[in-house]
Enzyme design. Structure first.
Site, PDB file in Angstrom:
ATOM      1  N   LYS A 246       6.602  -8.486   4.636  1.00 61.50           N
ATOM      2  CA  LYS A 246       7.767  -8.084   3.845  1.00 61.50           C
ATOM      3  C   LYS A 246       8.977  -9.025   4.042  1.00 61.50           C
ATOM      4  CE  LYS A 246       6.529  -3.545   2.278  1.00 61.50           C
ATOM      5  NZ  LYS A 246       5.419  -2.838   2.935  1.00 61.50           N
TER       6      LYS A 246
ATOM      7  N   ASP B 222       2.573  -1.980  13.767  1.00 65.29           N
ATOM      8  CA  ASP B 222       2.713  -2.485  12.402  1.00 65.29           C
ATOM      9  C   ASP B 222       4.206  -2.475  12.071  1.00 65.29           C
ATOM     10  OD1 ASP B 222       2.938  -2.904   9.706  1.00 65.29           O
ATOM     11  OD2 ASP B 222       1.287  -1.574   9.143  1.00 65.29           O
TER      12      ASP B 222
ATOM     13  N   PHE C  49       0.756   3.844   6.765  1.00 63.77           N
ATOM     14  CA  PHE C  49       0.367   2.884   5.729  1.00 63.77           C
ATOM     15  C   PHE C  49       0.207   1.509   6.362  1.00 63.77           C
ATOM     16  CE2 PHE C  49       0.989  -0.175   2.308  1.00 63.77           C
ATOM     17  CZ  PHE C  49       0.080   0.305   1.380  1.00 63.77           C
TER      18      PHE C  49
HETATM   19  C1  LIG Z   1       3.952  -2.765   2.860  1.00 61.58           C
HETATM   20  C2  LIG Z   1       3.249  -2.454   4.131  1.00 61.58           C
HETATM   21  C3  LIG Z   1       1.981  -2.990   4.420  1.00 61.58           C
HETATM   22  C4  LIG Z   1       1.192  -3.801   3.424  1.00 61.58           C
HETATM   23  O1  LIG Z   1       1.828  -5.005   3.118  1.00 61.58           O
HETATM   24  P1  LIG Z   1       1.374  -5.823   1.815  1.00 61.58           P
HETATM   25  O2  LIG Z   1       2.193  -7.073   1.887  1.00 61.58           O
HETATM   26  O3  LIG Z   1       1.666  -4.955   0.639  1.00 61.58           O
HETATM   27  O4  LIG Z   1      -0.078  -6.091   1.951  1.00 61.58           O
HETATM   28  C5  LIG Z   1       1.434  -2.714   5.661  1.00 61.58           C
HETATM   29  N1  LIG Z   1       2.079  -1.967   6.564  1.00 61.58           N
HETATM   30  C6  LIG Z   1       3.295  -1.435   6.318  1.00 61.58           C
HETATM   31  C7  LIG Z   1       3.969  -0.643   7.374  1.00 61.58           C
HETATM   32  C8  LIG Z   1       3.912  -1.649   5.091  1.00 61.58           C
HETATM   33  O5  LIG Z   1       5.098  -1.092   4.835  1.00 61.58           O
END
Ligand SMILES: *Cc1c(COP(=O)(O)O)cnc(C)c1O
Length: 406
Positions: A255, A226, A141
Site C-alpha cells: 500500500k 501483516d 484480510f
Molecule cells: C490491502 C491489503 C492486502 C492486500 O494487498 P494487495 O496489494 O491488494 O494485494 C493484504 N493485507 C492487508 C492488511 C491489506 O490491507
C-alpha cells in the site's frame, strides 16, 4: 471491431472490464495533494487515499521527480540482475526496522504469499514436515491469491474456488485464550494485522500481541505481522509494531510503501531468510528499479519526525470532527483505529449502510471508505493539510445530514 471510438464513460467499464468491482459512477482523471477531479471537473477531497496507499497525496513532486528520473534511466532488468534502487531501499528498510533481510514484490498479496511460504518452508526444513499449521484471525484480510485469501478470515472471499490450502485455523481477533487453545508444536506461524483494516479498523490490544509473541517463542512458531495497511507511517510510527514494542519474525508492507506505485516488501531476520535459497521463490517484476526508486523517495519523506508527528495531530483533528458530527446526528457507536487509519462504526439503526453514507459523501465532494458493512473508514494522506481536513469534514457533515434524513 468498432470503427468509431466512442467516449470513455462509466458504461465502458461494464462493456470491457471483468465485473469484480462496482466502481463509483464518476471517473477521477486528475489529482493533486488531497484533491481529485473527475471527468466533469467536479472536485473531491480525498480521505480514502486509494485505500491507504497515497500516503503523500496525489502527484507529490518528490515522487513524480523520482519516477521521471528513474523512468529516463532504467525501468526493468528482472531478478537475473540486481539494481541500485532496490539495494538502496533494502538498506534503508533494514536500517530502520528489526529486519536484516528484505525481498520486494508488487502487491500486498504477493508479500504475504512470500511470507506464508517462507514460514511454512522454515518450519518444514528447520523442524519437521508436520509443522505446517497457520493460526490466523476472523475478519483478517491478507490478499486475494488462493493461499492469502485462505489465511484471511472472511470465508466469503475464499469459498467457491474448490479445495483450499489446508492446515489453516481461524480464531477470534484479540482473544489470546482462543489462540492458546489451538497453538501447539505443529504450529509454524501466527499471522496477524496489528490493526485490522478491512475487518473493521480494529487495533490489537497490546497484551494480545505480547501474548502472541510469547506463544510463538514457546512453540517455536514465527510471528508474522501483516502491516500492508497499517505500516509505513499510518499509525504515526514507521511500522505499527514499534507502537506495541512487539517484534515480529516477518513483516509485510505494501500500500503506502510506493505512495501509489505498485510495490511491496517482506522483511525478516537473517536466520528466517536463510531458509530460502536461490530458486525458492521469485517474481519477474518484484524489486524493479522504477518501483523501488519511487518507494525510496516515499520512504525518505515518510520516515521523518515531521510526517510521523503530523499523523498524531491530524488524527486528533479528524476525531474532533467525528465527535462533533456524532453529537449533532447521533451516528456512531465507536470511533477507533490508530493514527490516520480511523474507523467510525455506525449505530445499530444504521447497520449495513456504511456504503450508502460513503456514496452520500462522494456526492458532497469527499471520498471516504468503508470497512465492512457497518464501519466508515478514513485513510487520508499522512500529509493531508489541516485546511483540507476541515473542508472535507464540512462536506462530510453535509453528507451525514442528508444520510440521517434519509
Ligand atoms: C490491502 C491489503 C492486502 C492486500 O494487498 P494487495 O496489494 O491488494 O494485494 C493484504 N493485507 C492487508 C492488511 C491489506 O490491507
Amino acid at each position: 471491431m468498432a470503427t468509431e471510438q466512442s467516449a470513455i464513460t462509466r458504461a465502458t467499464f461494464d462493456d470491457v472490464i471483468v465485473p469484480i468491482y462496482a466502481p463509483a459512477q464518476f471517473i477521477p482523471v486528475k489529482g493533486k495533494g488531497s484533491r481529485i477531479w473527475d471527468q466533469a471537473g467536479a472536485e473531491y477531497i480525498d480521505f480514502a487515499g486509494g485505500i491507504a496507499v497515497t500516503a503523500l497525496g496525489h502527484c507529490h513532486p518528490a515522487l513524480v521527480e523520482a519516477l521521471k528520473a528513474q523512468g529516463e534511466t532504467l525501468w526493468h532488468v528482472s531478478n537475473v540482475f540486481t539494481n541500485e534502487p532496490a539495494l538502496r531501499l533494502g538498506r534503508k528498510l533494514t536500517e530502520a526496522t528489526f529486519a536484516e533481510r528484505v525481498v520486494f514484490m508488487n502487491s500486498g498479496t504477493e508479500a504475504n504469499e512470500t511470507a506464508f511460504k517462507l514460514a511454512r518452508h522454515y518450519a518444514i526444513t528447520r523442524h519437521n514436515p508436520y509443522k505446517t499449521k497457520i493460526i490466523a484471525f476472523h475478519h483478517a484480510f491478507h490478499g486475494r491469491s488462493f493461499f492469502t485469501v485462505s489465511v484471511g478470515g472472511q470465508p466469503k472471499y475464499s469459498d467457491g474456488f474448490g479445495p483450499k490450502p489446508a492446515d489453516i485455523v481461524h480464531v477470534p481477533f484479540n482473544d489470546l485464550h482462543a489462540v492458546k487453545a489451538v497453538m501447539d508444536d505443529r504450529t509454524c506461524a501466527v499471522v496477524v494485522e496489528p490493526v485490522q483494516g478491512e475487518g473493521g479498523v480494529i487495533a490489537a490490544n497490546p497484551a494480545f500481541l505480547q501474548g502472541l509473541r510469547a506463544l510463538c517463542d514457546q512453540y517455536q512458531a514465527l510471528l508474522v505481522f501483516d502491516e500492508v495497511q497499517c505500516g509505513m507511517g499510518r499509525t504515526g510510527e514507521l511500522f505499527a509494531y514499534m507502537h506495541y514494542g512487539v517484534t515480529p519474525d516477518i513483516l509485510t508492507s505494501a500500500k503506502a510503501l510506493g505512495g501509489g506505485f505498485p510495490v511491496s516488501a517482506m522483511l525478516t531476520t537473517q536466520d528466517v531468510a536463510s531458509a530460502f535459497h536461490a530458486g525458492s521463490h521469485g517474481s519477474t517484476y518484484g524489486g524493479n528499479p522504477l518501483a523501488c526508486a519511487v518507494a525510496e523517495a516515499a520512504f525518505d519523506i515518510i520516515n521523518t519526525p515531521k510526517v510521523l508527528e503530523g499523523v498524531v495531530r491530524k488524527r486528533a483533528q479528524f476525531v474532533a470532527h467525528l465527535q462533533r458530527i456524532d453529537k449533532q446526528y447521533d451516528l456512531f457507536s465507536d470511533i477507533r483505529g490508530m493514527g490516520l487509519l480511523i474507523g467510525a462504526e455506525l449505530k445499530p439503526r444504521y447497520r449495513g449502510r456504511a456504503r450508502d453514507l460513503l456514496l452520500a459523501a462522494a456526492d458532497a465532494g469527499v471520498m471516504v471508505l468503508n470497512a465492512g458493512p457497518d464501519v466508515l473508514r478514513f485513510a487520508p494522506a499522512l500529509v493531508v493539510e489541516t485546511a483540507d481536513i476541515d473542508e472535507g469534514m464540512m462536506r462530510f457533515t453535509q453528507a451525514a445530514a442528508r444520510f440521517v434524513k434519509g
